[in-house]
Scaffold this motif. Structure first.
Motif, PDB file in Angstrom:
ATOM      1  N   VAL A 117      28.906  56.237  64.840  1.00  0.00           N
ATOM      2  CA  VAL A 117      29.466  56.565  66.145  1.00  0.00           C
ATOM      3  C   VAL A 117      29.232  55.437  67.139  1.00  0.00           C
ATOM      4  O   VAL A 117      28.369  54.582  66.954  1.00  0.00           O
ATOM      5  CB  VAL A 117      28.879  57.884  66.709  1.00  0.00           C
ATOM      6  CG1 VAL A 117      29.134  59.043  65.768  1.00  0.00           C
ATOM      7  CG2 VAL A 117      27.398  57.746  67.015  1.00  0.00           C
ATOM      8  N   LYS A 118      30.039  55.483  68.192  1.00  0.00           N
ATOM      9  CA  LYS A 118      29.904  54.540  69.305  1.00  0.00           C
ATOM     10  C   LYS A 118      29.803  55.363  70.577  1.00  0.00           C
ATOM     11  O   LYS A 118      30.608  56.266  70.811  1.00  0.00           O
ATOM     12  CB  LYS A 118      31.101  53.604  69.366  1.00  0.00           C
ATOM     13  CG  LYS A 118      31.001  52.558  70.471  1.00  0.00           C
ATOM     14  CD  LYS A 118      32.132  51.559  70.376  1.00  0.00           C
ATOM     15  CE  LYS A 118      32.066  50.514  71.458  1.00  0.00           C
ATOM     16  NZ  LYS A 118      30.945  49.608  71.355  1.00  0.00           N
ATOM     17  N   THR A 119      28.816  55.051  71.406  1.00  0.00           N
ATOM     18  CA  THR A 119      28.656  55.770  72.655  1.00  0.00           C
ATOM     19  C   THR A 119      29.844  55.506  73.574  1.00  0.00           C
ATOM     20  O   THR A 119      30.454  54.450  73.533  1.00  0.00           O
ATOM     21  CB  THR A 119      27.358  55.344  73.378  1.00  0.00           C
ATOM     22  OG1 THR A 119      27.329  53.929  73.475  1.00  0.00           O
ATOM     23  CG2 THR A 119      26.134  55.838  72.645  1.00  0.00           C
ATOM     24  N   THR A 120      30.154  56.483  74.403  1.00  0.00           N
ATOM     25  CA  THR A 120      31.245  56.351  75.363  1.00  0.00           C
ATOM     26  C   THR A 120      30.668  56.049  76.748  1.00  0.00           C
ATOM     27  O   THR A 120      29.481  56.291  77.004  1.00  0.00           O
ATOM     28  CB  THR A 120      32.056  57.654  75.450  1.00  0.00           C
ATOM     29  OG1 THR A 120      31.196  58.676  75.976  1.00  0.00           O
ATOM     30  CG2 THR A 120      32.629  58.055  74.097  1.00  0.00           C
ATOM     31  N   PRO A 121      31.495  55.555  77.654  1.00  0.00           N
ATOM     32  CA  PRO A 121      31.022  55.334  79.026  1.00  0.00           C
ATOM     33  C   PRO A 121      30.472  56.620  79.667  1.00  0.00           C
ATOM     34  O   PRO A 121      29.505  56.557  80.437  1.00  0.00           O
ATOM     35  CB  PRO A 121      32.265  54.825  79.750  1.00  0.00           C
ATOM     36  CG  PRO A 121      33.060  54.142  78.677  1.00  0.00           C
ATOM     37  CD  PRO A 121      32.849  55.006  77.452  1.00  0.00           C
ATOM     38  N   GLU A 122      31.056  57.766  79.344  1.00  0.00           N
ATOM     39  CA  GLU A 122      30.555  59.029  79.913  1.00  0.00           C
ATOM     40  C   GLU A 122      29.110  59.278  79.490  1.00  0.00           C
ATOM     41  O   GLU A 122      28.273  59.686  80.291  1.00  0.00           O
ATOM     42  CB  GLU A 122      31.444  60.204  79.479  1.00  0.00           C
ATOM     43  CG  GLU A 122      30.982  61.524  80.053  1.00  0.00           C
ATOM     44  CD  GLU A 122      31.891  62.695  79.710  1.00  0.00           C
ATOM     45  OE1 GLU A 122      31.522  63.827  80.056  1.00  0.00           O
ATOM     46  OE2 GLU A 122      32.956  62.485  79.098  1.00  0.00           O
TER      47      GLU A 122
END
Length: 121
Positions: A16-21
Protein backbone atom coordinates in the motif's frame (compact mmCIF):
# COMPACT_ATOMS: atom_id res chain seq x y z
CA UNK A 1 -16.51 -26.14 1.45
CA UNK A 2 -13.55 -27.89 3.00
CA UNK A 3 -11.47 -29.01 0.04
CA UNK A 4 -7.70 -28.47 0.06
CA UNK A 5 -7.98 -25.21 -1.90
CA UNK A 6 -10.24 -23.44 0.59
CA UNK A 7 -8.85 -24.92 3.82
CA UNK A 8 -5.17 -24.21 3.13
CA UNK A 9 -3.80 -21.26 5.10
CA UNK A 10 -2.79 -18.31 2.96
CA UNK A 11 -0.64 -15.24 3.36
CA UNK A 12 -1.36 -11.98 1.61
CA UNK A 13 1.25 -9.29 1.17
CA UNK A 14 -0.77 -6.13 0.70
CA UNK A 15 1.45 -3.42 -0.75
CA UNK A 16 0.00 0.00 0.00
CA UNK A 17 0.84 3.66 -0.38
CA UNK A 18 -0.33 6.25 2.12
CA UNK A 19 -2.63 8.97 0.84
CA UNK A 20 -2.44 12.70 1.59
CA UNK A 21 -5.56 12.31 3.77
CA UNK A 22 -3.78 9.75 5.96
CA UNK A 23 -0.58 11.77 6.17
CA UNK A 24 -2.52 14.90 7.19
CA UNK A 25 -3.64 13.12 10.37
CA UNK A 26 -1.61 13.25 13.56
CA UNK A 27 -0.22 9.99 14.91
CA UNK A 28 -2.97 9.95 17.52
CA UNK A 29 -5.64 10.48 14.84
CA UNK A 30 -4.17 7.63 12.77
CA UNK A 31 -4.25 5.22 15.70
CA UNK A 32 -7.80 6.31 16.51
CA UNK A 33 -8.89 5.82 12.88
CA UNK A 34 -7.46 2.31 12.76
CA UNK A 35 -8.89 1.27 16.13
CA UNK A 36 -12.35 2.75 15.57
CA UNK A 37 -12.94 2.67 11.80
CA UNK A 38 -10.98 -0.33 10.52
CA UNK A 39 -10.28 -2.95 13.19
CA UNK A 40 -13.89 -3.22 14.47
CA UNK A 41 -15.17 -3.87 10.94
CA UNK A 42 -12.56 -6.59 10.39
CA UNK A 43 -13.35 -8.20 13.74
CA UNK A 44 -17.10 -8.09 13.07
CA UNK A 45 -16.89 -9.58 9.57
CA UNK A 46 -14.22 -12.28 9.75
CA UNK A 47 -12.27 -14.63 11.98
CA UNK A 48 -9.07 -16.52 11.45
CA UNK A 49 -6.90 -13.64 10.23
CA UNK A 50 -3.75 -12.19 11.76
CA UNK A 51 -1.95 -9.05 10.64
CA UNK A 52 1.54 -7.60 10.76
CA UNK A 53 2.73 -4.30 9.39
CA UNK A 54 6.02 -3.24 7.84
CA UNK A 55 7.16 0.29 7.04
CA UNK A 56 8.88 0.52 3.67
CA UNK A 57 8.78 4.24 2.93
CA UNK A 58 12.47 4.47 3.81
CA UNK A 59 13.32 2.35 0.77
CA UNK A 60 10.48 2.75 -1.71
CA UNK A 61 8.59 5.70 -3.13
CA UNK A 62 5.91 3.51 -4.73
CA UNK A 63 4.98 1.40 -1.68
CA UNK A 64 5.06 2.95 1.80
CA UNK A 65 3.86 -0.03 3.82
CA UNK A 66 3.40 -3.77 3.53
CA UNK A 67 0.52 -5.25 5.48
CA UNK A 68 0.90 -9.00 5.89
CA UNK A 69 -2.34 -10.85 6.45
CA UNK A 70 -2.28 -14.51 7.44
CA UNK A 71 -5.63 -16.20 6.91
CA UNK A 72 -6.60 -19.67 8.03
CA UNK A 73 -8.24 -20.27 4.65
CA UNK A 74 -9.35 -18.60 1.41
CA UNK A 75 -12.79 -17.74 2.78
CA UNK A 76 -11.31 -15.86 5.77
CA UNK A 77 -9.08 -13.88 3.39
CA UNK A 78 -12.03 -13.08 1.10
CA UNK A 79 -14.07 -11.82 4.06
CA UNK A 80 -11.11 -9.71 5.19
CA UNK A 81 -10.81 -7.96 1.81
CA UNK A 82 -14.57 -7.44 1.65
CA UNK A 83 -14.45 -5.87 5.13
CA UNK A 84 -11.47 -3.64 4.32
CA UNK A 85 -13.18 -2.36 1.18
CA UNK A 86 -16.04 -1.09 3.34
CA UNK A 87 -13.73 1.04 5.48
CA UNK A 88 -11.76 4.22 4.79
CA UNK A 89 -8.62 2.04 4.77
CA UNK A 90 -9.27 1.05 1.17
CA UNK A 91 -8.52 3.86 -1.31
CA UNK A 92 -9.07 6.67 1.16
CA UNK A 93 -6.29 6.27 3.75
CA UNK A 94 -4.23 3.88 1.62
CA UNK A 95 -3.97 3.12 -2.06
CA UNK A 96 -3.70 -0.64 -2.53
CA UNK A 97 -0.81 -0.89 -4.99
CA UNK A 98 -0.65 -4.67 -5.28
CA UNK A 99 -1.75 -7.89 -3.60
CA UNK A 100 0.56 -10.89 -3.52
CA UNK A 101 -1.23 -13.92 -2.11
CA UNK A 102 0.33 -17.31 -1.61
CA UNK A 103 0.46 -20.36 0.55
CA UNK A 104 3.63 -21.19 2.45
CA UNK A 105 5.46 -24.19 1.00
CA UNK A 106 2.56 -24.99 -1.31
CA UNK A 107 4.86 -26.96 -3.60
CA UNK A 108 5.79 -29.30 -0.72
CA UNK A 109 2.12 -30.00 0.00
CA UNK A 110 1.36 -30.48 -3.70
CA UNK A 111 4.20 -32.91 -4.33
CA UNK A 112 4.27 -34.59 -0.91
CA UNK A 113 7.86 -33.57 -0.17
CA UNK A 114 9.54 -31.85 2.77
CA UNK A 115 9.77 -28.08 2.51
CA UNK A 116 13.21 -26.74 1.72
CA UNK A 117 14.15 -24.21 4.37
CA UNK A 118 17.26 -22.56 5.67
CA UNK A 119 18.49 -22.12 9.21
CA UNK A 120 21.30 -19.71 9.84
CA UNK A 121 23.13 -19.72 13.14
Amino acid sequence: MSDETTSTPGTAFMLVKTTPEWLAKTVEERVHALTTEVVPVIEARTTGVRSRFYDTEFYSARVTDVWVWEAEDHHAYQLLVDALRETPFWDRYFEVVDLLVGTENGYARTYGVDAVTTIST
